[in-house]
Design a protein around this motif. Sequence first.
Motif, PDB file in Angstrom:
ATOM      1  N   GLY A 198      33.327  48.644  42.478  1.00 49.28           N
ATOM      2  CA  GLY A 198      33.619  50.029  42.855  1.00 49.28           C
ATOM      3  C   GLY A 198      33.683  50.203  44.356  1.00 49.28           C
ATOM      4  O   GLY A 198      34.603  50.822  44.888  1.00 49.28           O
ATOM      5  N   SER A 199      32.722  49.621  45.065  1.00 45.37           N
ATOM      6  CA  SER A 199      32.675  49.845  46.514  1.00 45.37           C
ATOM      7  C   SER A 199      33.783  49.081  47.224  1.00 45.37           C
ATOM      8  O   SER A 199      34.392  49.581  48.165  1.00 45.37           O
ATOM      9  CB  SER A 199      31.299  49.493  47.077  1.00 45.37           C
ATOM     10  N   ALA A 213      36.622  48.412  45.957  1.00 44.69           N
ATOM     11  CA  ALA A 213      37.885  49.075  45.592  1.00 44.69           C
ATOM     12  C   ALA A 213      38.158  50.310  46.451  1.00 44.69           C
ATOM     13  O   ALA A 213      39.307  50.682  46.641  1.00 44.69           O
ATOM     14  CB  ALA A 213      37.876  49.452  44.111  1.00 44.69           C
ATOM     15  N   VAL A 214      37.094  50.945  46.971  1.00 46.70           N
ATOM     16  CA  VAL A 214      37.348  52.084  47.869  1.00 46.70           C
ATOM     17  C   VAL A 214      37.497  51.618  49.318  1.00 46.70           C
ATOM     18  O   VAL A 214      37.710  52.424  50.211  1.00 46.70           O
ATOM     19  CB  VAL A 214      36.260  53.190  47.780  1.00 46.70           C
ATOM     20  N   GLY A 215      37.393  50.332  49.546  1.00 47.60           N
ATOM     21  CA  GLY A 215      37.647  49.794  50.893  1.00 47.60           C
ATOM     22  C   GLY A 215      36.399  49.530  51.713  1.00 47.60           C
ATOM     23  O   GLY A 215      36.478  49.383  52.938  1.00 47.60           O
ATOM     24  N   GLN A 233      43.547  50.531  47.865  1.00 49.75           N
ATOM     25  CA  GLN A 233      42.292  51.241  48.042  1.00 49.75           C
ATOM     26  C   GLN A 233      42.289  52.460  47.129  1.00 49.75           C
ATOM     27  O   GLN A 233      43.311  53.138  47.006  1.00 49.75           O
ATOM     28  CB  GLN A 233      42.233  51.672  49.505  1.00 49.75           C
ATOM     29  N   LEU A 234      41.161  52.727  46.502  1.00 50.01           N
ATOM     30  CA  LEU A 234      41.060  53.948  45.692  1.00 50.01           C
ATOM     31  C   LEU A 234      40.808  55.110  46.626  1.00 50.01           C
ATOM     32  O   LEU A 234      39.704  55.259  47.172  1.00 50.01           O
ATOM     33  CB  LEU A 234      39.911  53.835  44.694  1.00 50.01           C
ATOM     34  N   HIS A 235      41.847  55.901  46.836  1.00 47.38           N
ATOM     35  CA  HIS A 235      41.709  57.060  47.724  1.00 47.38           C
ATOM     36  C   HIS A 235      42.679  58.143  47.254  1.00 47.38           C
ATOM     37  O   HIS A 235      43.829  57.837  46.940  1.00 47.38           O
ATOM     38  CB  HIS A 235      41.996  56.652  49.179  1.00 47.38           C
ATOM     39  N   PRO A 236      42.210  59.409  47.217  1.00 50.78           N
ATOM     40  CA  PRO A 236      43.058  60.481  46.684  1.00 50.78           C
ATOM     41  C   PRO A 236      44.395  60.631  47.411  1.00 50.78           C
ATOM     42  O   PRO A 236      45.356  61.134  46.821  1.00 50.78           O
ATOM     43  CB  PRO A 236      42.195  61.740  46.870  1.00 50.78           C
ATOM     44  N   ASP A 237      44.477  60.225  48.679  1.00 46.52           N
ATOM     45  CA  ASP A 237      45.739  60.392  49.410  1.00 46.52           C
ATOM     46  C   ASP A 237      46.844  59.482  48.884  1.00 46.52           C
ATOM     47  O   ASP A 237      48.021  59.743  49.098  1.00 46.52           O
ATOM     48  CB  ASP A 237      45.537  60.114  50.907  1.00 46.52           C
ATOM     49  N   PRO A 244      47.132  57.630  45.351  1.00 45.88           N
ATOM     50  CA  PRO A 244      46.522  57.187  44.079  1.00 45.88           C
ATOM     51  C   PRO A 244      47.098  55.855  43.576  1.00 45.88           C
ATOM     52  O   PRO A 244      48.323  55.691  43.564  1.00 45.88           O
ATOM     53  CB  PRO A 244      46.884  58.322  43.114  1.00 45.88           C
ATOM     54  N   VAL A 245      46.224  54.950  43.218  1.00 39.91           N
ATOM     55  CA  VAL A 245      46.651  53.701  42.585  1.00 39.91           C
ATOM     56  C   VAL A 245      45.844  53.499  41.308  1.00 39.91           C
ATOM     57  O   VAL A 245      44.746  54.035  41.164  1.00 39.91           O
ATOM     58  CB  VAL A 245      46.440  52.470  43.503  1.00 39.91           C
ATOM     59  N   THR A 246      46.408  52.751  40.393  1.00 39.00           N
ATOM     60  CA  THR A 246      45.702  52.372  39.165  1.00 39.00           C
ATOM     61  C   THR A 246      45.276  50.922  39.298  1.00 39.00           C
ATOM     62  O   THR A 246      46.092  50.057  39.555  1.00 39.00           O
ATOM     63  CB  THR A 246      46.637  52.560  37.955  1.00 39.00           C
ATOM     64  N   MET A 247      43.978  50.673  39.146  1.00 41.45           N
ATOM     65  CA  MET A 247      43.456  49.306  39.219  1.00 41.45           C
ATOM     66  C   MET A 247      42.859  48.931  37.867  1.00 41.45           C
ATOM     67  O   MET A 247      42.139  49.734  37.277  1.00 41.45           O
ATOM     68  CB  MET A 247      42.348  49.188  40.271  1.00 41.45           C
TER      69      MET A 247
END
Lengths: 307, 392
Positions: free
Chosen positions: B68-69, B71-73, B199-203, B205-208
């Motif tokens: 999780g961490s 994936a958010v960068g 990176q998982l970020h609202p700006d 959106p990607v699907t991982m």
Amino acid sequence: MEQFNVYAARLVTKKEYFTPGHRACQGCAEALAVRMVAKALGKNVVVASATGCMEIVSSPLPFTNWAVPWIHVAFENAAAVASGAEAGTKALVRKGKLPDKGTVFLGMGGDGATTDIGLQALSGAWERGHDFVYVCYDNEAYMNTGIQRSSSTPFGASTTTSPAGKVTPGQVTWKKNMAAIAIAHNIPYVATACSSYPLDLIQKVKKAASIKGPAYVHVLSVCPTGWRLPTEKAIWIGRLAVETGVFPLYEYENGKYRMTYDVPELRPVIDYLKPQGRFRHLTPELIQSIQERVTEEYNKLKAKTAL
Amino acid sequence: MGERVGIEVSLAAAEAVKMANVDVIAAYPITPQTHIVEHLSELVADGELDAEFIPVESEHSAMSVCCGSSAVGARTFTCTSSQGLALMNEIVFIAASLRLPIVMILANRSMSGPLSIWNDHTDVMSIRDCGWIQVFTENGQEVFDHVMFAFRVAESASVSLPIIINLDGFVLTHVIEPIEFWDDETVKKYLPDFKPVNQLHPDNPVTMGAFGLPSIFTEAKKAQNEALIQAKPEILKAWKEMGDLVGRHYQPVETYHAEGSETVFLTMGSFGETVSVAVDELRNQGKSVGQIKLRLWRPFPFDEFREAVRGIKRIIVLDRAVSFGGPGGPVASEIRSVLYQEENMPTITNFLCGFAGRDVTAQDYIAMYEQAEQMAQGRVRQEDYIIYGVRE
């Protein structure tokens, strides 16, 4: 309440973040619940999903139904992945590497992923106090693998691993009370909801997201396929679950219980059980014992809301 | 260059992680990894390291939090041993397929049962095919250096894969060694900020972690294999630049008197230094013996390895894990496979030794050499493998 629904429905966003085109079964009230939760949270969210129906129907590589950032890692760890995403973002914001957007972190899973295999990861994330929302979409069995019983399957339900046989009447244990387990973790917000009451569901998810710290929403998600029910009856049966007291809608906020849909007089549980093929085999005696249990549990809950 | 300090290897490893300015550490305690995470949590508690230390409820969640961490960068670190690795096994494989550049130190310890907390390589060999870059270290300095190396390689955009740094439990984790720390300037020069590919970020959106139907799964696995193989140029570059900066030159395959020798020992990890002592002793006796150390285990350095063994008649492969009912130790069976098509393939003699912290001394290696010699001369039968040092 009913009038309130009529007007408020117009206020729900028309934007879809869990988009059409997914591969859920006809009449899937779980997909409906996911759609409402996604609407409630909007686009400033990071979703960590457990393996299960909703993951499978929405992410067949190279397609996706998610218009928001979404990650799936495994079956039992959605809460841990969500807590990692939350902690990672928190560190990056604190260190000035990301602007603070107030992003919401959502963990989601079915009843198997939540009440059985993922319970430890979820308990750990609650205990550590991560600022995240976890939504359990409870369709009361392992539907994705073919309707096997979980600890959230209700007493008497026939599933493929708790079949109604000559000796045993389907599931022989009572449904695990996951909301009570959440409350026992002393987290600030816990609620039950059902996609048959979409506005109530949206409101609760919004509130869960606005609260600092862990929040939990347990959503009864009717599965016509697994419950042996005509697909057009999904919303109707969800309402009966609430009106019979089988699945009361309530919330728990900072130590206080509140019924969010107070049924003046409960309908008999037989109204809820009868239309469902999974309860078809139940004898009057078994229905009676279910009725007694439901009444008892409902009164216990009511007593708590009176405090 | 930095200061040289006498410090326990575990603490030095933690200090290196701190100097790498890690953002998230998620770990669960297990011997002999504990000193590393204890020291990291101290550094966070004292405000010396600005990171989230997540004391998870299991290793399974440790690796899940890391996913999780990362994936958010966020720059992400974890550390485990043995049973802990076994518990996180499922997620270890997924982390690689998600291309998340997590750095993990694996304080190598035997797998239960019987329960043992001591060192061998049965843990790491259980995840041989997990898709992570895997390196072995021989002493504390190498551990310190490889923490910097790991973050740099894992996070580089052309790699984006997780890395395991193997260090032997107790014999390395719990000893005090003189270790040259890097200064901040050097770290800054060597290790850029983490700029994630996805990176998982609202700006944006990607699907991982989408699921793969049979129509696409083979292609996904081929791509993953290519990614690991293609990490090698970046690995070599990172070692080269480290050599230029700190003067320690690491190679995928390192040798000690191997060239021109008839027999070589093949080692991985901390046994290497003791074997070097045995090699010196044997050479003093006039024997033609050298040593090859495998530093890079995945991606396997085929070219460097074949080059290193050219002209060698016999390789004594030391394995620290058993493949029960199989062809011997996991390292030896790989080596046999790597060399099978070669002309003049050397004879492989496989000794399985040093299980669960059992001491293997220089004298033992000399004895193994003599046993191998007897096999070569046909005086004893050439075995597929020998479990060495069994008390009769």
